[in-house]
Scaffold this motif. Structure first.
Motif, PDB file in Angstrom:
ATOM      1  N   UNK A 100       0.878  -1.137  -0.042  1.00 59.29           N
ATOM      2  CA  UNK A 100       0.027  -0.157   0.081  1.00 59.29           C
ATOM      3  C   UNK A 100       0.969   1.147   0.110  1.00 59.29           C
ATOM      4  N   UNK A 101       0.314   2.555  -0.321  1.00 59.24           N
ATOM      5  CA  UNK A 101       1.092   3.576  -0.328  1.00 59.24           C
ATOM      6  C   UNK A 101       1.838   3.796   1.244  1.00 59.24           C
ATOM      7  N   UNK A 102       2.842   4.421   0.860  1.00 59.90           N
ATOM      8  CA  UNK A 102       4.124   4.708   1.842  1.00 59.90           C
ATOM      9  C   UNK A 102       3.966   3.281   2.674  1.00 59.90           C
ATOM     10  N   UNK A 103       3.929   2.028   2.129  1.00 55.80           N
ATOM     11  CA  UNK A 103       3.965   0.680   2.775  1.00 55.80           C
ATOM     12  C   UNK A 103       3.480   0.822   4.278  1.00 55.80           C
ATOM     13  N   UNK A 104       2.428   1.435   4.534  1.00 55.80           N
ATOM     14  CA  UNK A 104       1.892   1.437   5.721  1.00 55.80           C
ATOM     15  C   UNK A 104       1.611   0.108   6.118  1.00 55.80           C
ATOM     16  N   UNK A 105       1.521  -0.073   7.517  1.00 52.17           N
ATOM     17  CA  UNK A 105       1.339  -1.496   8.183  1.00 52.17           C
ATOM     18  C   UNK A 105       2.349  -2.373   7.813  1.00 52.17           C
ATOM     19  N   UNK A 106       3.442  -1.999   7.351  1.00 48.35           N
ATOM     20  CA  UNK A 106       4.520  -2.950   7.132  1.00 48.35           C
ATOM     21  C   UNK A 106       5.119  -3.319   8.629  1.00 48.35           C
ATOM     22  N   UNK A 107       5.658  -4.409   8.910  1.00 46.18           N
ATOM     23  CA  UNK A 107       6.290  -4.917   9.953  1.00 46.18           C
ATOM     24  C   UNK A 107       7.517  -3.940  10.500  1.00 46.18           C
ATOM     25  N   UNK A 108       7.597  -3.606  11.734  1.00 51.51           N
ATOM     26  CA  UNK A 108       8.750  -2.670  12.060  1.00 51.51           C
ATOM     27  C   UNK A 108       9.935  -3.538  12.596  1.00 51.51           C
ATOM     28  N   UNK A 109      11.002  -3.205  11.908  1.00 49.69           N
ATOM     29  CA  UNK A 109      12.166  -3.756  12.582  1.00 49.69           C
ATOM     30  C   UNK A 109      12.788  -3.107  13.894  1.00 49.69           C
ATOM     31  N   UNK A 110      12.355  -1.682  13.958  1.00 51.33           N
ATOM     32  CA  UNK A 110      12.612  -0.733  15.200  1.00 51.33           C
ATOM     33  C   UNK A 110      11.602  -0.526  15.954  1.00 51.33           C
ATOM     34  N   UNK A 111      11.037  -1.467  16.707  1.00 52.36           N
ATOM     35  CA  UNK A 111       9.983  -1.355  17.269  1.00 52.36           C
ATOM     36  C   UNK A 111      10.049  -0.763  18.682  1.00 52.36           C
ATOM     37  N   UNK A 112       9.304   0.034  19.277  1.00 52.75           N
ATOM     38  CA  UNK A 112       9.553   0.539  20.692  1.00 52.75           C
ATOM     39  C   UNK A 112       9.038  -0.581  21.477  1.00 52.75           C
ATOM     40  N   UNK A 113       9.316  -0.554  22.810  1.00 50.13           N
ATOM     41  CA  UNK A 113       8.818  -1.323  23.768  1.00 50.13           C
ATOM     42  C   UNK A 113       7.395  -1.372  23.868  1.00 50.13           C
ATOM     43  N   UNK A 114       6.354  -2.475  23.767  1.00 48.77           N
ATOM     44  CA  UNK A 114       5.287  -2.412  23.687  1.00 48.77           C
ATOM     45  C   UNK A 114       4.619  -2.737  25.077  1.00 48.77           C
ATOM     46  N   UNK A 115       4.223  -1.745  25.970  1.00 49.83           N
ATOM     47  CA  UNK A 115       3.814  -2.056  27.270  1.00 49.83           C
ATOM     48  C   UNK A 115       2.438  -2.950  27.273  1.00 49.83           C
ATOM     49  N   UNK A 116       1.552  -2.643  26.223  1.00 49.34           N
ATOM     50  CA  UNK A 116       0.363  -3.504  26.387  1.00 49.34           C
ATOM     51  C   UNK A 116       0.491  -5.002  25.988  1.00 49.34           C
ATOM     52  N   UNK A 117       1.754  -5.300  25.360  1.00 48.15           N
ATOM     53  CA  UNK A 117       1.982  -6.777  25.325  1.00 48.15           C
ATOM     54  C   UNK A 117       2.746  -7.256  26.546  1.00 48.15           C
ATOM     55  N   UNK A 118       3.292  -6.432  27.204  1.00 51.68           N
ATOM     56  CA  UNK A 118       3.999  -7.006  28.424  1.00 51.68           C
ATOM     57  C   UNK A 118       2.677  -7.225  29.541  1.00 51.68           C
ATOM     58  N   UNK A 119       1.968  -6.367  29.466  1.00 51.06           N
ATOM     59  CA  UNK A 119       0.540  -6.633  30.378  1.00 51.06           C
ATOM     60  C   UNK A 119      -0.203  -8.179  30.111  1.00 51.06           C
ATOM     61  N   UNK A 120       0.021  -8.516  28.855  1.00 46.15           N
ATOM     62  CA  UNK A 120      -0.789  -9.853  28.603  1.00 46.15           C
ATOM     63  C   UNK A 120       0.246 -11.092  28.673  1.00 46.15           C
ATOM     64  N   UNK A 121       1.454 -10.825  28.779  1.00 40.78           N
ATOM     65  CA  UNK A 121       2.277 -12.046  29.114  1.00 40.78           C
ATOM     66  C   UNK A 121       2.139 -12.391  30.487  1.00 40.78           C
ATOM     67  N   UNK A 122       1.659 -13.559  30.779  1.00 46.35           N
ATOM     68  CA  UNK A 122       1.391 -14.028  32.055  1.00 46.35           C
ATOM     69  C   UNK A 122       2.564 -13.871  32.995  1.00 46.35           C
ATOM     70  N   UNK A 123       2.519 -13.515  34.265  1.00 46.92           N
ATOM     71  CA  UNK A 123       3.620 -13.227  35.258  1.00 46.92           C
ATOM     72  C   UNK A 123       4.145 -14.499  35.561  1.00 46.92           C
ATOM     73  N   UNK A 124       3.353 -15.615  35.236  1.00 48.32           N
ATOM     74  CA  UNK A 124       4.031 -17.070  35.529  1.00 48.32           C
ATOM     75  C   UNK A 124       4.753 -17.674  34.414  1.00 48.32           C
ATOM     76  N   UNK A 125       4.819 -16.785  33.243  1.00 50.36           N
ATOM     77  CA  UNK A 125       5.554 -17.322  32.275  1.00 50.36           C
ATOM     78  C   UNK A 125       7.183 -17.422  32.412  1.00 50.36           C
ATOM     79  N   UNK A 126       7.798 -18.598  32.337  1.00 47.68           N
ATOM     80  CA  UNK A 126       9.076 -18.770  32.364  1.00 47.68           C
ATOM     81  C   UNK A 126       9.866 -18.587  31.132  1.00 47.68           C
TER      82      UNK A 126
END
Length: 466
Positions: A258-284
């Motif tokens: 698509x124009x400007x290659x929008x929604x491409x996968x980022x190689x240089x992603x910031x830390x995603x706090x929403x992802x950290x919230x859904x990873x279980x605390x018990x995950x090893x």
């Protein structure tokens, strides 16, 4: 040597930088004729030609004005330089370009990267950000130069010899009306010799300092671009590939159509706090499929989690490795077979599945690596997001290819699509979290339960085994 230097200068905000550029060119040993393209009349001193006017109604069309002038004067100069008004090109850069040009094939052009300096003195690479990346398979030796291709061809400047300019003109892709495609209009004017004329911009990574140009405004520091330490890791990986010490692997086609290659996968992603919230605390043990520079993964490691990463390619992999991620290189479909019975408490597939031709096949193959009580986390854009719906209805050019994977390179994902994908792989949708941009947060209470669906631009779905 006779040089024609064209500088795009809109408004007056960068006039102090423009005068610095003019002084730099005037101090060179070469015979430099300066042409400034602007929308305003201004006094730039003797010996500076000023051309006022826009090629089209869009103000961002101004940079296209230089092309016609370059073409008309193609026989009068040996070297042609285009830049925006805050890009400082020095004689050292010109000499380096001319030397490299002697050994590069006719379809390759030595290119530059912009450097910025933060308040603390650290250097940042403004062009290395978001989904842009090195091509691991492009590493090559050209005489004494080790070169590689970087997918962001924009550095707000380019140099062309007379021969290269005539080659660009002959291709039919140089003298075009203002337009935008892979890049916005402003950037397109500065990248057309590479993106639209059949030539390729190569970065001479073995002599990189000679091919760095100062972005005087430093406008992207802290907002966009990579710290020098991250870039040096990538350069180390490219050099290792050249020595045969690292394979040039690529996980997926990470760029949309698509124009400007929008929604491409980022190689240089910031830390995603929403992802950290859904990873279980018990995950090893966590498996991150399609990890980039590894900031989210690093945050998990700091929580005491063992993180295994399947990186987007073998160059960005080195950034993840440096943060403590155990990297497994390979192809997306074959990597699951390499774990030999290993299982994970959580598997991350962030902005990966929506780019694949057969997302459920990949999802199913990685879901088999879950522990019995494990979680699989899928991140995608949310095309139920009200501004996206509106633009699709209005047939915005960026949105018209959506609905056709062949034309867009991605799937239109909604909460219902993610639930279906998980269900087809024998997984239950535990929850879907919508990531609501800051500007819409105040409307969450107005629309109740529908707020997150309507105003969440991204989704994170959590799936479990039945």
């Amino acid at each position: 040597m006779k040089i024609l230097a064209g500088i795009a200068n809109y408004g007056t905000q960068n006039d102090h930088f423009l005068r610095q550029l003019i002084a730099e060119y005037r101090g060179m040993d070469h015979q430099v004729h300066l042409v400034v393209f602007s929308n305003l009349k201004k006094d730039l001193g003797p010996g500076v030609e000023l051309i006022v006017g826009l090629p089209a109604r869009n103000p961002w069309s101004l940079p296209f004005a230089h092309k016609k002038v370059f073409a008309e004067r193609a026989d009068k100069y040996d070297l042609f330089i285009y830049s925006e008004d805050d890009i400082l090109i020095k004689q050292r850069n010109i000499e380096a370009f001319l030397l490299a040009t002697q050994v590069l094939p006719s379809n390759e052009i030595a290119g530059f990267l912009r450097i910025e300096v933060g308040p603390d003195g650290r250097r940042y690479f403004a062009d290395i950000h978001s989904h842009f990346h090195w091509d691991p398979s492009s590493v090559c030796q050209r005489g004494e130069y080790l070169c590689a291709y970087f997918s962001n061809e924009h550095s707000a400047c380019y140099l062309l010899t007379q021969k290269q300019l005539k080659q660009a003109i002959k291709s039919g892709g140089y003298l075009t009306a203002p337009y935008e495609s892979k890049y916005d209009m402003l950037v397109t004017a500065a990248t057309d010799p590479y993106a639209n004329c059949g030539m390729r911009k190569m970065i001479c990574i073995s002599h990189l300092e000679d091919f760095l140009v100062a972005h005087l405004s430093n406008k992207y520091v802290g907002r966009m671009g990579s710290e020098e330490s991250e870039v040096l890791l990538q350069l180390e990986a490219l050099c290792a590939i050249s020595r045969g010490e690292r394979f040039p692997t690529k996980l997926i086609n990470s760029e949309t159509k698509v124009r400007h290659q929008r929604w491409s996968k980022y190689f240089h992603e910031p830390c995603n706090p929403e992802v950290l919230k859904v990873v279980p605390d018990t995950a090893q043990r966590v498996l991150s499929v399609g990890c980039g520079q590894g900031l989210t993964e690093q945050a998990l490691i700091k929580r005491g989690v063992q993180v295994v990463g399947v990186p987007l390619d073998s160059v960005i992999a080195h950034c993840s490795e440096a943060k403590g991620v155990n990297v497994v290189l390979g192809e997306l479909d074959t990597v699951p077979r390499n774990f030999n019975g290993d299982r994970f408490d959580c598997i991350l597939l962030l902005n990966i599945l929506n780019l694949l031709p057969d997302p459920t096949s990949t999802l199913a193959s990685y879901a088999r690596l879950l522990t019995p009580d494990g979680r699989i986390v899928v991140g995608t854009p949310n095309f139920s997001y009200l501004p996206y719906v509106w633009r699709r209805v209005r047939r915005h050019p960026q949105f018209t290819p959506l609905g056709s994977y062949a034309e867009s390179g991605l799937h239109v994902t909604t909460p219902g699509v993610l639930r279906r994908w998980l269900s087809e792989c024998g997984l239950t949708t535990e929850r879907i979290v919508s990531v609501v941009p800051e500007k819409w947060q105040k409307l969450k209470g107005v629309f109740g339960a529908m707020s997150e669906v309507l105003f969440g631009s991204e989704m994170i779905a959590v799936g479990t085994k039945h």
